[in-house]
Design an enzyme around this catalytic site. Structure first.
Site, PDB file in Angstrom:
ATOM      1  N   LYS A 203      24.097  36.297  37.727  1.00  0.00           N
ATOM      2  CA  LYS A 203      24.479  36.905  38.915  1.00  0.00           C
ATOM      3  C   LYS A 203      22.816  37.196  39.225  1.00  0.00           C
ATOM      4  CE  LYS A 203      25.223  41.406  41.130  1.00  0.00           C
ATOM      5  NZ  LYS A 203      25.415  43.085  41.450  1.00  0.00           N
TER       6      LYS A 203
ATOM      7  N   GLU B  98      17.370  35.862  29.352  1.00  0.00           N
ATOM      8  CA  GLU B  98      17.675  35.223  27.563  1.00  0.00           C
ATOM      9  C   GLU B  98      19.478  33.812  28.851  1.00  0.00           C
ATOM     10  OE1 GLU B  98      17.996  38.394  28.661  1.00  0.00           O
ATOM     11  OE2 GLU B  98      17.666  39.460  27.257  1.00  0.00           O
TER      12      GLU B  98
ATOM     13  N   ARG C 161      29.005  44.500  35.287  1.00  0.00           N
ATOM     14  CA  ARG C 161      29.851  44.895  34.502  1.00  0.00           C
ATOM     15  C   ARG C 161      31.241  45.093  34.841  1.00  0.00           C
ATOM     16  NH1 ARG C 161      26.243  48.514  35.448  1.00  0.00           N
ATOM     17  NH2 ARG C 161      26.596  50.844  35.972  1.00  0.00           N
TER      18      ARG C 161
ATOM     19  N   HIS D 133      40.252  49.769   7.661  1.00  0.00           N
ATOM     20  CA  HIS D 133      39.586  50.099   6.105  1.00  0.00           C
ATOM     21  C   HIS D 133      38.473  49.940   5.898  1.00  0.00           C
ATOM     22  CE1 HIS D 133      43.295  48.593   4.052  1.00  0.00           C
ATOM     23  NE2 HIS D 133      43.768  48.432   5.520  1.00  0.00           N
TER      24      HIS D 133
ATOM     25  N   LYS E  88      13.590  45.788  28.760  1.00  0.00           N
ATOM     26  CA  LYS E  88      12.994  44.122  29.667  1.00  0.00           C
ATOM     27  C   LYS E  88      11.624  44.027  30.306  1.00  0.00           C
ATOM     28  CE  LYS E  88      17.270  43.826  31.923  1.00  0.00           C
ATOM     29  NZ  LYS E  88      17.468  42.788  33.954  1.00  0.00           N
TER      30      LYS E  88
HETATM   31  C1  G6Q Z   1      25.977  45.161  33.700  1.00  0.00           C
HETATM   32  C2  G6Q Z   1      24.439  44.574  33.644  1.00  0.00           C
HETATM   33  C3  G6Q Z   1      23.894  43.361  33.276  1.00  0.00           C
HETATM   34  C4  G6Q Z   1      23.332  42.572  33.369  1.00  0.00           C
HETATM   35  C5  G6Q Z   1      23.218  41.033  32.885  1.00  0.00           C
HETATM   36  C6  G6Q Z   1      23.280  39.581  32.984  1.00  0.00           C
HETATM   37  O1  G6Q Z   1      26.198  45.268  34.625  1.00  0.00           O
HETATM   38  O2  G6Q Z   1      23.686  44.644  35.287  1.00  0.00           O
HETATM   39  O3  G6Q Z   1      24.679  44.135  32.232  1.00  0.00           O
HETATM   40  O4  G6Q Z   1      25.122  41.830  33.887  1.00  0.00           O
HETATM   41  O5  G6Q Z   1      22.182  41.628  32.927  1.00  0.00           O
HETATM   42  O6  G6Q Z   1      22.718  39.963  34.392  1.00  0.00           O
HETATM   43  P1  G6Q Z   1      22.763  38.342  35.153  1.00  0.00           P
HETATM   44  O7  G6Q Z   1      24.538  38.253  35.566  1.00  0.00           O
HETATM   45  O8  G6Q Z   1      22.027  39.120  36.963  1.00  0.00           O
HETATM   46  O9  G6Q Z   1      22.410  37.443  34.189  1.00  0.00           O
END
Ligand code: G6Q
Length: 541
Positions: free
Chosen positions: A206, A212, A267, A383, A511
């Protein structure tokens, strides 16, 4: 309205009812009320919910429904659907439901109908996907795309991965790979299975700044350029982002960047461009079915009275267990191998949304908010950790999710799977008392002394609450319903708890500190920490 969850009239009543709730066993409640199942179960479309094995009675249920009224759940639902900025700490609306709405629907954000934009993106995803599948979009060397690597993390990964796994019974058009972890092995292990000339990367972020994802994306680009050169990047990389310019700076042509908007939380984003990998794997019609299922659940959620409203019912049961019965976690137990990533997906959806310590006024709250969500596909969980659910000292409410139709044509596998699905909730409810244990042991020919010695270990106290949710079949449409049902459940709980469910400040601090520690591990900085942290840095250096 000066709303306070724990000062509601119904809250006080429910507290009193909770102190008496375990006086009667679930077994006796069924014996005393022949219509118990009728009162605490219902059907909607292809979903049957049975919550008669929860430790509730009519009085409890009545007050839980009152609690929903006092909290203004119906008004909350309307506030969300109508695009109010209910995510107030980020000053954002919450409109992921628009991503699955019809083209001719009217869904407004700041006075603008968002549906034309939503469908424009959907159609461009579809065109691109079809071009890849039909071979009109080719790699830089003129070879067809056979493997697609989706690079993203958190909300930009968990939903697509979960859906990808859930629909594995369907034919796939290309092979999908997901890379999320900044542990380089995740990417390395994926790349070594691939032919560069047949590989397409989707960078899903986003913000397009996530450490990462950007680290993995840069390495993937390097890997590609080593074989095909820099000019090939545009032909092998696409992006999904709200940050179009950053994606372009990375080397991705604007036409290959699929956008979304600030009013979609990470999410809750699999329904739009973030779902491109799902469309790539199974084709646009499957993706549209997934959306249609979620849309049906949205309509159900928006238009159904609380007592027959699936997400509201699940939310109220969760609040009863968590705030009144003091059970701190919820096990998600899907009896379908395809749903093996569903607990992990829900873990983020629920815990990142409702793991909050302040009410909407910014006051520290004293009641319990989001529970710990965990689970595993049945019967594997049986299990592993069911021992604790059956005989442990803490009570773990459980959602059993099952499907009447088999996913495979193999023999009697499915009957065995479903026998287990049913047996577990029955065992949790009824348990096994001392008399039954003794009888069983005596029947094995043991001495009375031996029977008495062993009996305590074999007793199951029972009265362990569970809900059974039974779908006809696991398919794209029912999966859409299942996911949307839990999304809305989370919303209702957050609304009643009076927390902001759509922000996630709790993930920021770690972070930020990692960014400060990185140059220290690389030997370029000497920031002062406590002795424990300093020693960990020294050892990793
Ligand atoms: C979700 C969070 C989080 C996010 C990730 C990836 O609701 O905001 O899990 O999706 O940190 O973020 P980017 O899409 O900005 O890389």
């Amino acid at each position: 309205m000066d709303y306070r969850f724990d000062q509601n009239a119904s809250y006080q009543k429910l507290e009193k009812l909770a102190s008496k709730a375990t006086q009667y066993t679930l077994k006796s409640r069924f014996a005393d009320d022949k219509d118990r199942l009728g009162k605490f179960s219902f059907e909607w479309e292809d979903i049957y919910i049975d919550f008669s094995k929860q430790v509730i009675d009519e009085d409890v249920w009545k007050h839980l429904l009152e609690l929903a009224e006092e909290a203004g759940v119906t008004e909350g639902i309307e506030a969300m659907f109508s695009g109010e900025k209910i995510n107030a700490t980020e000053n954002r609306a919450v409109l992921h439901t628009a991503l699955r709405d019809r083209k001719d629907a009217q869904r407004f954000f700041e006075g603008q109908n968002v549906m034309p934009d939503v469908h424009e993106v959907l159609e461009s995803m579809e065109n691109f996907t079809n071009a890849v599948h039909q071979g009109s979009f080719l790699g830089a060397t003129g070879e067809e795309i056979k493997d697609v690597v989706s690079i993203g993390i958190g909300g930009s990964d968990l939903g697509p991965v979960m859906v990808s796994e859930a629909l594995k019974a369907l034919p796939s058009k290309v092979k999908l790979h997901y890379v999320s972890n900044v542990d380089g092995f995740h990417l390395e292990n994926t790349l070594r299975q691939l032919e560069v000339k047949n590989t397409l990367f989707i960078i899903v972020s986003k913000t397009f700044t996530t450490q990462e994802t950007m680290t993995n994306a840069e390495y993937a680009k390097k890997w590609l350029m080593e074989s095909l050169g820099e000019d090939a990047v545009g032909q092998h990389f696409t992006a999904v982002s709200t940050n179009i310019s950053a994606a372009q700076d990375f080397g991705i042509a604007e036409k290959n960047v699929f956008g979304f908007w600030d009013w979609v939380g990470g999410r809750y984003s699999l329904w739009g461009a973030v779902g491109l990998s799902i469309m790539m794997e199974y084709g646009a019609p499957v993706f549209r079915e997934l959306l249609a299922g979620a849309r049906a659940m949205d309509e159900h959620f928006r238009n159904t009275p609380n007592n027959k409203n699936l997400p509201v019912v699940l939310a109220l049961l969760g609040i009863w267990n968590s705030n009144f019965m003091q059970h701190r976690s919820l096990a998600i137990l899907p009896y379908a191998q395809g749903l093996h990533r569903f607990p992990a997906f829900l873990q983020q959806a629920d815990m990142e949304s409702n793991g909050k310590q302040c009410n909407k006024k910014g006051e520290r709250i004293k009641y319990q908010t989001g529970p710990v969500i965990w689970g595993e596909a049945g019967t594997n969980g049986q299990h592993a950790f069911y021992q604790l659910i059956h005989q442990g000292t803490q009570i773990i409410p459980a959602d059993f999710i099952g499907f009447v139709a088999p996913m495979s044509k193999y023999g009697d596998h499915h009957q065995k799977l479903m026998a287990n699905f049913i047996a577990q909730s029955e065992a949790l409810m009824n348990g096994l008392d001392e008399a039954a244990v003794m009888k069983d042991l005596e029947a094995q020919g043991m001495s009375k002394e031996e029977c008495e010695r062993l009996a305590p270990f074999k007793i199951f106290e029972g009265n362990r609450p569970s809900t059974s949710i039974l779908f006809n079949e696991l398919n794209p449409r029912s999966l859409g319903k299942l996911i949307a049902m839990y999304e809305h459940k989370i919303f209702v709980q957050g609304w009643i708890w009076d927390v902001f469910s759509f922000d996630q400040w709790g993930v920021e601090l770690g972070k930020k500190l990692a960014k400060r520690i990185l140059p220290q591990i690389q030997g370029e900085s000497s920031f002062e920490h406590d002795s424990s942290t300093t020693e960990l840095i020294r050892r990793c250096k």
